[in-house]
Design an enzyme around this catalytic site. Structure first.
Site, PDB file in Angstrom:
ATOM      1  N   CYS A   2       0.762  -1.165   0.080  1.00  0.00           N
ATOM      2  CA  CYS A   2      -0.039  -0.195  -0.022  1.00  0.00           C
ATOM      3  C   CYS A   2       0.860   1.302  -0.107  1.00  0.00           C
ATOM      4  O   CYS A   2       1.716   1.073   0.626  1.00  0.00           O
ATOM      5  CB  CYS A   2      -0.944   0.185   1.109  1.00  0.00           C
ATOM      6  N   ARG A  27       4.632   0.115  -6.249  1.00  0.00           N
ATOM      7  CA  ARG A  27       4.830  -0.666  -5.028  1.00  0.00           C
ATOM      8  C   ARG A  27       3.780  -1.853  -5.229  1.00  0.00           C
ATOM      9  O   ARG A  27       3.983  -2.591  -4.441  1.00  0.00           O
ATOM     10  CB  ARG A  27       4.362   0.237  -4.088  1.00  0.00           C
ATOM     11  N   TRP A  74      -3.215  -2.544  -1.441  1.00  0.00           N
ATOM     12  CA  TRP A  74      -2.785  -3.910  -1.962  1.00  0.00           C
ATOM     13  C   TRP A  74      -3.386  -4.811  -0.562  1.00  0.00           C
ATOM     14  O   TRP A  74      -3.243  -4.788   0.344  1.00  0.00           O
ATOM     15  CB  TRP A  74      -1.285  -4.210  -1.552  1.00  0.00           C
ATOM     16  N   ASN A 100      -1.559   2.061   6.048  1.00  0.00           N
ATOM     17  CA  ASN A 100      -0.747   1.000   5.540  1.00  0.00           C
ATOM     18  C   ASN A 100      -0.302  -0.003   6.765  1.00  0.00           C
ATOM     19  O   ASN A 100       0.057   0.496   7.870  1.00  0.00           O
ATOM     20  CB  ASN A 100       0.531   1.468   5.126  1.00  0.00           C
ATOM     21  N   GLY A 101      -0.239  -1.145   6.553  1.00  0.00           N
ATOM     22  CA  GLY A 101       0.114  -2.037   7.770  1.00  0.00           C
ATOM     23  C   GLY A 101      -1.155  -3.067   7.828  1.00  0.00           C
ATOM     24  O   GLY A 101      -1.986  -3.118   7.198  1.00  0.00           O
ATOM     25  N   GLU A 481      18.158 -17.023  -9.040  1.00  0.00           N
ATOM     26  CA  GLU A 481      17.468 -15.764  -9.364  1.00  0.00           C
ATOM     27  C   GLU A 481      17.070 -15.846 -10.665  1.00  0.00           C
ATOM     28  O   GLU A 481      16.104 -15.020 -11.086  1.00  0.00           O
ATOM     29  CB  GLU A 481      18.857 -14.740  -9.099  1.00  0.00           C
ATOM     30  N   LYS A 485      13.233 -14.476 -11.285  1.00  0.00           N
ATOM     31  CA  LYS A 485      12.660 -13.298 -12.281  1.00  0.00           C
ATOM     32  C   LYS A 485      11.889 -13.698 -13.179  1.00  0.00           C
ATOM     33  O   LYS A 485      10.507 -13.071 -13.623  1.00  0.00           O
ATOM     34  CB  LYS A 485      13.958 -12.859 -13.153  1.00  0.00           C
ATOM     35  N   GLU A 488       8.332 -14.445 -11.478  1.00  0.00           N
ATOM     36  CA  GLU A 488       7.682 -13.240 -10.716  1.00  0.00           C
ATOM     37  C   GLU A 488       7.130 -12.326 -11.928  1.00  0.00           C
ATOM     38  O   GLU A 488       6.002 -11.727 -11.662  1.00  0.00           O
ATOM     39  CB  GLU A 488       8.234 -12.597  -9.760  1.00  0.00           C
ATOM     40  N   HIS A 504      18.576 -36.216  -8.253  1.00  0.00           N
ATOM     41  CA  HIS A 504      17.905 -36.414  -6.823  1.00  0.00           C
ATOM     42  C   HIS A 504      16.081 -36.142  -7.159  1.00  0.00           C
ATOM     43  O   HIS A 504      15.720 -36.229  -6.030  1.00  0.00           O
ATOM     44  CB  HIS A 504      18.441 -35.834  -5.661  1.00  0.00           C
ATOM     45  N   LYS A 603       6.491  -4.043  -4.243  1.00  0.00           N
ATOM     46  CA  LYS A 603       7.943  -3.840  -4.426  1.00  0.00           C
ATOM     47  C   LYS A 603       8.457  -3.950  -2.979  1.00  0.00           C
ATOM     48  O   LYS A 603       9.807  -4.572  -2.585  1.00  0.00           O
ATOM     49  CB  LYS A 603       8.111  -2.335  -4.838  1.00  0.00           C
TER      50      LYS A 603
HETATM   51  C1  AGP Z   1      12.655  -9.646  -6.153  1.00  0.00           C
HETATM   52  O1  AGP Z   1      12.464  -9.600  -7.671  1.00  0.00           O
HETATM   53  C2  AGP Z   1      11.440  -9.496  -5.522  1.00  0.00           C
HETATM   54  N1  AGP Z   1      10.584  -8.696  -5.657  1.00  0.00           N
HETATM   55  C3  AGP Z   1      11.609  -9.807  -4.088  1.00  0.00           C
HETATM   56  O2  AGP Z   1      11.924 -11.200  -3.944  1.00  0.00           O
HETATM   57  C4  AGP Z   1      12.460  -8.930  -3.154  1.00  0.00           C
HETATM   58  O3  AGP Z   1      13.751  -9.233  -3.600  1.00  0.00           O
HETATM   59  C5  AGP Z   1      12.273  -9.224  -1.633  1.00  0.00           C
HETATM   60  O4  AGP Z   1      10.917  -9.042  -1.215  1.00  0.00           O
HETATM   61  C6  AGP Z   1      13.102  -8.655  -0.649  1.00  0.00           C
HETATM   62  O5  AGP Z   1      12.911  -7.358  -0.764  1.00  0.00           O
HETATM   63  P1  AGP Z   1      14.218  -6.137  -0.271  1.00  0.00           P
HETATM   64  O6  AGP Z   1      15.301  -6.457  -0.849  1.00  0.00           O
HETATM   65  O7  AGP Z   1      13.522  -4.778  -0.432  1.00  0.00           O
HETATM   66  O8  AGP Z   1      14.237  -6.518   1.550  1.00  0.00           O
END
Ligand code: AGP
Length: 608
Positions: A2, A27, A74, A100-101, A481, A485, A488, A504, A603
């Site tokens: 949010c 965000r 959100w 927010n929260g 990673e 990518k 997501e 395995h 974000k």
């Molecule tokens: C990365 O592409 C993601 N959106 C997510 O995994 C992110 O890295 C994770 O939420 C941690 O965020 P931060 O680095 O702001 O703590």
């Protein structure tokens, strides 16, 4: 997650607030709303969907006033619809609030308020705050907010107005970031400086338990017990261009292309090429403790956790200090064993990820030295760490982290040299690593020049619905990673594995429909990985191999190859991740996905 922006002082308030909301779009959100106070009272517009839907609503049914609050939601409690969107009202429709929260005890508060005759209109946890403030209101909004918040368990960043106090907005923070913006005859409250950067660079960061009251004449910072609090004013150094797309179709692509610059920004001014040493001002006060430390625990989530894994390989190989990399969310809820010889590193791009923040607080409680590796200056993790290293990657707007990852890995390398040169790394080795690192930005440029070829490969693989990513050693985290990518931003299922683990279990998945992306650059595990490629080909899997520019052997076996320049093993993650970022990006674009705002993602994840 949010986003909040609130303002008082100048018009057109609604327009400025919507502009601010647009800067928070990155965000992640699923509904939006705005409330303004004008001569007639409080007016609210809210809807499900994007900011453009809110703009359309405002075009058909405009509002404006002397002050206002706005929000992108959100969804956590209740589906993303207009009713559940913020701002929320009290029963008498005089208190209006954005939050927010999460109010963890909202059910008990709600039933207490219902017993008092309050009627609720939404499924949200937030609405209880508006009713609670109404319950305590006796003519002074900040006092009602203080009384209300004393009953709240959970996290909040709020901005609230009362119809009877025109031109006043109260903000309060506990666990959800809130900044106060000091403009020219205008004052703001926001969850993120991006929202207000076009209006002011002077900000105050609120800490947990703190509040602010803004009106057209100024601001007042206080705490929940009504005591005044003196706060430092910070100057934001980011430019507006840095949070705009600069001609790229998406922030993610812009940020991928910034990496030759951002990696250099991370090491700029910190390297001593003659001695192979590193200066890290944020660690200066802890040098003795760091030099005698016997164990390092790295905490992070998602991409930051992957950067921590690369750091584990680096530090163990070169500084000879045992390292454990922990999911921050798991660390917090077991009984972690820490002693005074253990140093904890919290890695976080945003510096606001609540899992990492809480884990780091747990580590501090247990007496460990906690250092932060963060990007956002002034973020909560940066402020609560004992010391740390800023990665200086500049604002990262795309939800999928790219440039922050390579800068985090660069910061891990700097830390390895810092620790290692006083222990196991010789002068020659230190000098060689530093020189090679200084050459990395131009090698990154060389990889970025292959974008057309990567786009073509994306066309080949865009329809596939499952991928395996395999790597060994330094490039096992890169396999993780690369897979993260892809999943997501394109919603394609992808798994990263250490290549040897394939046999395995995951090998059962391999057939002609399974693309396998294999990290095959020539490091210490090259011969072994060749064997893994053969195992995939023997089962008719399709191999997309990442190889060094002069490689012939793997390319004879693989279906497709992507070539990257050779470098030292420990630096190879900085290069190898880039084609994987571009591949994920182009597959997502070809599949018509919203690259910068993938569904369900945020974000900075400020809820547990
Ligand atoms: C990365 O592409 C993601 N959106 C997510 O995994 C992110 O890295 C994770 O939420 C941690 O965020 P931060 O680095 O702001 O703590």
């Amino acid at each position: 997650m949010c986003g909040i922006i609130a303002m008082v002082g100048r018009k057109p308030t609604a327009e400025i607030l919507v502009e601010g909301l647009k800067r928070l779009e990155y965000r992640g959100y699923d509904s939006a709303g705005i409330a303004v106070r004008n001569g007639e009272g409080l007016a609210v517009r809210k809807c499900a969907g994007k900011i453009r839907d809110l703009e359309a609503l405002l075009l058909g049914d405009p509002i404006d006033g002397e002050c206002g609050i706005a929000h992108t939601r959100w969804a956590t409690h209740g589906s993303p619809n207009a009713e559940n969107a913020h701002p929320h009202f009290s029963c008498d429709r005089k208190v209006v609030l954005v939050h927010n929260g999460i109010v963890e005890n909202y059910l008990s508060l709600r039933s207490m308020l219902e017993d008092e005759g309050h009627h609720f209109e939404t499924e949200t946890d937030t609405e209880v705050l508006a009713h609670l403030i109404e319950y305590y209101y006796e003519g002074k909004l900040e006092e009602a907010v203080q009384e209300a918040l004393k009953l709240v368990q959970g996290t909040y960043g709020i901005a609230v107005m009362h119809e009877d106090e025109p031109g006043k907005i109260v903000g309060a923070r506990n666990g959800s970031p809130l900044v106060v913006g000091l403009g020219d005859g205008e004052f703001f409250i926001a969850s993120d400086v991006a929202a207000i950067l076009s209006r002011t660079r002077q900000v105050i960061y609120l800490d947990d338990g703190e509040m602010v009251v803004i009106d057209a004449d100024g601001y007042r910072t206080l705490d929940i017990d009504n005591q005044s609090v003196d706060k430092r004013i910070h100057e934001i150094t980011w430019n507006l261009d840095q949070i705009e797309k600069g001609g790229y179709p998406h922030f993610m692509l812009k940020e991928i292309h910034e990496q030759s610059q951002t990696i250099a920004d991370t090491f700029r001014g910190r390297l001593l090429p003659e001695t192979g040493e590193v200066k890290l001002g944020g660690l200066a006060d802890f040098e003795k403790q760091l030099m005698r430390c016997k164990r390092i625990v790295i905490l992070g989530c998602g991409t930051s956790w992957h950067a921590g894994l690369v750091g584990e390989y680096m530090i163990e190989e070169y500084a000879h200090i045992p390292v454990e990399v922990e999911y921050a969310s798991e660390f917090r809820y077991r009984q972690p064993l820490l002693d005074e010889d253990t140093v904890v590193l919290a890695i976080s791009q945003s510096g606001e990820t609540v899992d990492t923040l809480q884990a780091m607080r747990e580590a501090k409680k247990r007496g460990a030295l906690v250092l932060g590796i963060t990007n956002v200056v002034g973020s909560t993790i940066a402020r609560e760490s004992d010391g740390g290293v800023y990665i200086h990657a500049g604002p990262e707007i795309g939800v999928a982290s790219t440039k922050a990852f390579t800068s985090q890995v660069t910061a891990m390398l700097l830390l390895t040299l810092y620790l290692g040169r006083h222990r196991e790394i010789s002068l020659d080795t230190g000098v060689r690593i530093v020189r090679e690192l200084m050459g990395i930005p131009s090698l990154v440029e060389r990889i970025l020049e292959q974008e057309d070829q990567i786009r073509e490969l994306a066309q080949v693989y865009a329809e596939d619905s499952n991928f395996l990513y395999l790597g060994r050693g330094y490039n096992f985290p890169i396999a993780l990673e690369g897979a993260l990518k892809l999943k997501e931003i394109s919603y394609v299922h992808a798994e990263g594995y250490p290549a040897a683990e394939m046999k395995h279990g995951p090998i059962a998945l391999i057939d002609k429909n399974m693309p396998v992306v294999v990290m095959c650059t020539q490091d210490g595990t090259y011969e072994k990985i060749k064997g893994n490629v053969q195992e995939v080909k023997a089962r008719h899997g399709r191999v997309l191999a990442l190889v060094n520019e002069d490689d012939e052997d793997i390319c004879e076996m693989a279906d497709h190859c992507l070539r990257v320049p050779a470098t030292l093993d420990l630096l190879s993650p900085l290069l190898n991740v880039i084609p994987l970022q571009l591949l994920a990006y182009h597959i997502a674009v070809l599949r018509g996905c919203e690259v910068d705002q993938p569904r369900n993602l945020a974000k900075s994840v400020t809820v547990e």
